[in-house]
Design a protein around this motif. Structure first.
Motif: not given
Lengths: 507, 317
Positions: A319-324, A410-417, A444-459
Motif C-alpha cells: 500500500g502507501s508504504y510502497y512508492d509507485p 514478510s508480514t504487513y510490517a514494513p519495518y520487517d521488510v 523510523i520507529p521514533l517517528t509517530t506521524d504516519v505520513a512522516e514515517r511513510t516518507e522515510l520508508y520512501h526515502q
C-alpha cells in the motif's frame, strides 16, 4: 482335468480376494462428514506461539492461538482479544482493553493477568528467561502490567510505532509452559493430536467467543512428501485444501472438483547479489544486471504470468508504504546494461555462480531463466543446487555465496521488510551497507506521524533502488486448490491457513 | 575344518564390526555436510539469538563427536535417544513407521516368489520356446525399470486411467487390516517388479542347469514323473543356492520401498529418513540408518548361516 479345475478355482479366488481388497481401499464417503483435510508439505514441529518462527508451523497454530490483534486476509490489523488500544503520543506506551467472555481451551476465563503473563513470556521478562525475548520483535518491551481498571499497559524502552503488528502474538493461560506438547489458546480450534511426519489434528472449540464460528468439527493438516504427492492425494480426494500450488500444476486440476483460489503473497522474490563479492561490489555491475533481466518473461516462465513485477525491496501490496514512482526504473535495456558493464571494466562479461535451494522449484526455474537472460551481457551464470539446510547454513547464515534466488517472507510490517538492509542486521545476507539507510531505519520507529514515517520508508526504498542492492523479480501469487465441497476459504497474503470460516457447501 | 560354533562366532563379530563401521560412516558424513538443525527448524526469519536458544535447548552446542559418543553409549543400553526435530524417542518413531516398510517388504517378497517361481518353472520346461522368449524379454525390460518409475506408471494407470484405487490414502493395520494390505499392494508391486524379473532369470537358468544334471537322468530312468523330479530334486537343488539370492532380493526390496514410499506418499521409514536428512536430525538419521543396516546385515547373516547348514561345503570355503 480335476487339476485344472482346482487350479482355476484357486486363481479365481485369489483374484477375487485381491479385487475385494482393492475395492476396500477405494474412496470413503466424505460429504456428510463435517471436516477438512489440508495438505502441507513442510513437516510441522513447533506449537509454542512464542518460539514458533517457521512459516509452516505458523499456518497451523493460527487456528489455535489468538493475539490481542489479528490480521485478516486483506492485510488489515483488527482487534481480537483486545477490543481497543490507546497509544501514547511518543508510541512508547500501549494500553489495551481486554475482551470479556473469552474462554481458553482448558475452560478457564481469559483475564488480564493471562495477557500480562503471555506478553512478558514473549518479551523474555519472566524470571529465569535471562531477558532473552522469545519473540525478538518484542525485545524492546520494558514492562507489562495490569491496571486497576482491568486494562493492560505495555511500556517500551523507547517509542516504537512499528510494534503494533507484533501484538498478534498468541495469548496463553497464566503460568502455562507446556504449549509444545499440549497447546492451549483461545482460537477457533483446539489442538487434538500430532502424529510426527503424518498429521496435526485440530477439533472445534465449542466455546469460541465469536458466535457461530467455526463451522467444521475437525481439521487435519496432513503432511505430504512434496507437491506432486499432495496433488495425487488431492485428486484421490484424501485432501480437500492444498495451498502453494504452481500454476502449471493448478492448471491440470479438474475445475468441477476444485476451486482454484489465488491472492498476492506479499513475498519479495529476489535475485540476491552478495554486495561484498567481486564484481558484484560494483554498483554499475549490479545495475547492469538489473537492466539485463526481463521480469515479465521470468514471471511467465515460472508462474505462468501469475505474479507482480518488482523493481525494489517491497511489494506494491504494502500500500502507501510502497512508492509507485519507482515503477519502471529497471525496465529491460540491454544496451544500457552493456554500457554499464563496459564502464565497470567487464565488457567481456564474467563467470558467476548462483546457489539456489532445490527445495523450491520456483527459485530453481527463476535461476535458469536468469542465467539465459544474463548471457546477453556476457555474464555466464552457473547454477548450483543445494538442499534447504545447506542453503540456510552457507548462504543465509554464512553468507558464503555469489548470487542466489529466494523469496523473502514478510508480514504487513514494513519495518520487517526493510529492516534487513541495515548494515548490522542478522538478516542482511546480501551484505548491503549504506550509512544513510542505517540512519533512516533508526529514525523510523521514533517517528509517530504516519505520513512522516511513510516518507522515510520512501526515502529508504529510493536509496535501495539507486544502489541496486540486488535485482528484485516478483511478488508471486499464492494459488490454493479447494475442494468444491467446501466454501468460505480465503487465501491470506501471509503464512496463514484460516479454517474458522471454512464450511461445507450446502445445497 | 571349522566347527559350527566358531563359524557362528566369526560371523557375529563380523556383524558387530559392520554395524560399527556403518555408524562411523553416518557420523563422518554428518560432520562434513553443512546445515544446522536449529536453523532449519526455525527458518530464515529467526534471529541469531533465537537459534542459539534452541541450540542450547537441544544440546547442539556440544561438538558432534561428543554427541556421537553419547549416541553410541545409548545404543549399548538400547536407547537410541530423542529426535531433535520431533522431540520424541527415535525408537518410538521408527516403530511407528515399521508397519509400512515391513508390510511392503513382506508383500513384495511374497509377490516375487508367487510370480517368479511358477513362471520360471513354466519357462524352463522348454527353453527357447515362444512363451519362454516372451517371458525373458519382458523380464529384461522389467529388470531395467527402477521402482520409482514403475511407481509413477502404476499410479498413472490405476488412479488416472482406470480409477481403480485411491493412492496415498494410508490406513494403519490397527484400523482395518484388509484396507492396510490393500493400500500396500500397488506400492509393493512396484518394488517387486524388477525383483520378479531378477528372481525369474536366476531361477530359470538354475533349473535348466539342474535339469541337465546326471541325477535327473537317473531319476527319469527310474520312471519318476517330470513334476516329481521338479519338486523333489530340481527345485530343492536350485533353492539351496538361491537362499543367498533371496536375501539379496529382500535387502534390495527394503531399499526400494524407501523410495517408493515417497512416491506413494506412505508414512514409512523412507520418508522419515528423508525428513531426518533434510532437517539434519542426527539422532534420528543415525537411528534409522543403523536400524536398516542391522536388518540388512542380519538378513545376510541368517542366509549365510542357513546356507551353511543346508550345504556344509560353504563353511569349508
Amino acid at each position: 482335468m480335476n487339476k485344472y479345475i482346482l487350479k482355476s478355482v484357486t486363481v479365481l479366488s485369489a483374484a477375487g480376494l485381491i479385487f475385494t481388497v482393492l475395492a476396500g481401499c477405494g474412496k470413503k464417503p466424505a460429504d456428510e462428514n463435517n471436516y477438512a483435510v489440508v495438505g502441507i508439505t513442510q513437516e510441522p514441529g513447533i506449537f509454542d506461539p512464542h518460539t514458533v518462527v517457521a512459516a509452516g508451523d505458523e499456518e497451523i497454530i493460527y487456528n489455535i492461538y489468538e493475539g490481542l490483534y489479528k490480521f485478516d486476509y486483506e492485510g488489515n490489523l483488527n482487534p481480537c482479544l483486545a477490543t481497543d488500544v490507546e497509544i501514547s503520543d511518543d508510541a512508547s506506551v500501549y494500553t489495551f482493553t481486554i475482551r470479556k467472555g473469552v474462554k481458553f481451551h482448558d475452560g478457564s476465563d481469559l483475564d488480564p493477568i493471562d495477557v500480562v503473563y503471555s506478553l512478558k513470556r514473549a518479551a523474555g521478562l519472566i524470571d529465569g528467561q535471562n531477558g532473552v525475548a522469545l519473540v525478538s520483535e518484542l525485545d524492546s518491551v520494558k514492562d507489562v502490567e495490569e491496571l486497576s481498571d482491568g486494562k493492560v499497559k505495555v511500556t517500551l524502552e523507547e517509542g516504537n510505532s512499528e510494534v503494533m503488528s507484533y501484538f498478534t502474538t498468541g495469548i496463553i493461560p497464566e503460568g502455562y509452559d507446556n504449549c509444545q506438547a499440549a497447546p492451549v489458546g483461545t482460537g477457533p480450534f483446539k489442538f487434538d493430536s500430532y502424529n510426527p511426519g503424518q498429521s496435526v489434528i485440530l477439533v472445534k472449540n465449542d466455546k469460541y467467543w465469536q458466535k457461530g464460528l467455526p463451522y467444521l468439527d475437525k481439521v487435519t493438516f496432513k503432511v505430504c512428501a512434496d507437491m506432486d504427492a499432495g496433488l495425487t492425494e488431492l485428486s484421490s480426494g484424501s485432501i480437500d485444501i492444498f495451498p502453494y500450488l504452481t500454476s502449471d500444476r493448478a492448471a491440470q486440476l479438474d475445475t468441477s472438483r476444485y476451486n482454484i483460489l489465488s491472492n498476492g503473497s506479499n513475498m519479495v522474490q529476489v535475485f540476491a547479489l552478495n554486495n561484498k563479492v567481486e564484481p558484484l561490489n560494483d554498483v554499475r555491475v549490479r545495475k547492469a544486471i538489473n537492466y539485463a533481466i526481463n521480469r515479465k518473461d521470468i514471471i511467465s516462465v515460472t508462474m505462468d504470468g501469475n505474479g507482480v513485477e518488482l523493481v525494489t525491496a517491497m511489494s506494491p501490496a504494502m500500500g502507501s508504504y510502497y512508492d509507485p514512482s519507482l515503477n519502471g526504473t529497471y525496465d529491460q535495456d540491454i544496451s544500457k546494461a552493456k554500457e554499464l558493464m563496459a564502464e565497470a571494466g567487464y565488457e567481456n562479461g564474467f563467470d558467476i555462480t548462483c546457489t539456489v535451494t532445490s527445495s523450491y522449484l520456483i527459485h530453481v526455474n527463476t535461476a535458469v531463466e536468469l542465467a539465459s537472460e544474463l548471457k546477453a551481457i556476457g555474464i555466464n551464470m552457473q547454477i548450483q543446487q543445494v538442499d534447504w539446510a545447506t542453503w540456510l547454513d552457507t548462504v543465509y547464515t554464512g553468507r558464503d555465496y555469489e548470487t542466489t534466488v529466494i523469496a523473502l517472507t514478510s508480514t504487513y510490517a514494513p519495518y520487517d521488510v526493510l529492516g534487513r538492509y541495515q548494515t548490522s542486521d542478522g538478516g542482511n545476507f546480501i551484505n548491503y551497507s549504506n550509512s544513510e539507510v542505517d540512519e533512516l531505519m533508526a529514525k523510523i520507529p521514533l517517528t509517530t506521524d504516519v505520513a512522516e514515517r511513510t516518507e522515510l520508508y520512501h526515502q529508504v526504498l529510493a536509496i535501495l533502488t539507486e544502489d541496486a542492492c540486488s535485482a528484485y523479480i516478483q511478488d508471486p501469487t499464492t494459488i490454493t486448490a479447494v475442494s468444491t465441497r467446501l466454501e468460505g476459504y480465503h487465501v491470506y497474503p501471509m503464512y496463514v491457513q484460516d479454517m474458522s470460516t471454512v464450511k461445507l457447501v450446502t445445497n | 575344518m571349522q566347527s559350527k560354533a566358531s563359524y557362528l562366532i566369526g560371523k557375529t563379530v563380523e556383524l558387530i564390526l559392520t554395524l560399527l563401521v556403518v555408524s562411523l560412516l553416518v557420523f563422518a558424513a554428518f560432520s562434513v555436510i553443512p546445515g544446522d538443525t536449529a536453523r532449519v527448524m526455525l527458518g530464515p526469519d529467526a534471529t541469531e539469538s533465537q537459534v542459539e536458544l534452541l541450540r542450547a535447548e537441544l544440546g547442539l552446542d556440544k561438538p558432534l563427536a561428543a554427541r556421537y559418543l553419547s549416541w553410541l553409549l545409548g545404543l549399548l543400553t538400547f536407547n537410541p535417544g530423542k529426535s531433535y526435530a520431533y522431540n520424541v524417542s527415535v525408537s518410538g518413531l521408527i516403530a511407528q513407521r515399521l508397519p509400512v516398510t515391513i508390510g511392503m517388504s513382506i508383500i513384495a517378497m511374497i509377490m516375487v516368489i508367487l510370480i517368479s517361481y511358477p513362471l520360471a518353472v513354466l519357462s524352463s520346461r522348454k527353453p527357447g520356446r515362444l512363451g519362454d522368449q516372451i517371458c525373458s524379454v519382458i523380464g529384461h525390460v522389467l529388470f531395467a525399470i527402477p521402482p520409482y518409475v514403475a511407481s509413477l506408471l502404476l499410479i498413472l494407470l490405476t488412479s488416472s486411467v482406470f480409477s481403480l484405487l485411491t493412492v496415498g490414502n494410508y490406513v494403519s493395520p490397527s484400523e482395518d487390516f484388509f484396507e492396510y494390505i490393500g493400500c500396500l499392494l500397488l506400492p509393493s508391486f512396484a518394488v517387486a517388479l524388477p525383483k520378479i524379473a531378477m528372481s525369474f532369470k536366476f531361477l530359470r537358468s538354475s533349473i535348466i542347469e539342474q535339469k541337465s544334471a546326471d541325477y535327473v537322468r537317473t531319476a527319469k530312468s527310474h520312471g519318476m514323473s517330470d513334476l516329481k523330479i521338479l519338486i523333489r530334486h530340481v527345485l530343492p537343488n536350485s533353492n539351496v543356492s538361491s537362499i543367498t539370492i533371496i536375501s539379496i532380493i529382500l535387502s534390495d526390496i527394503l531399499g526400494g520401498s524407501l523410495i517408493v514410499e515417497q512416491v506413494f506418499n506412505l508414512p514409512g521409514l523412507g520418508r522419515l529418513l528423508l525428513s531426518a536428512i533434510s532437517r539434519r536430525d542426527f539422532p534420528l538419521l543415525s537411528g534409522i540408518v543403523f536400524y536398516l543396516a542391522l536388518v540388512t546385515v542380519l538378513l545376510y547373516f541368517i542366509s549365510d548361516i542357513a546356507a551353511s547348514f543346508a550345504d556344509p561345503r560353504i563353511r569349508l570355503k
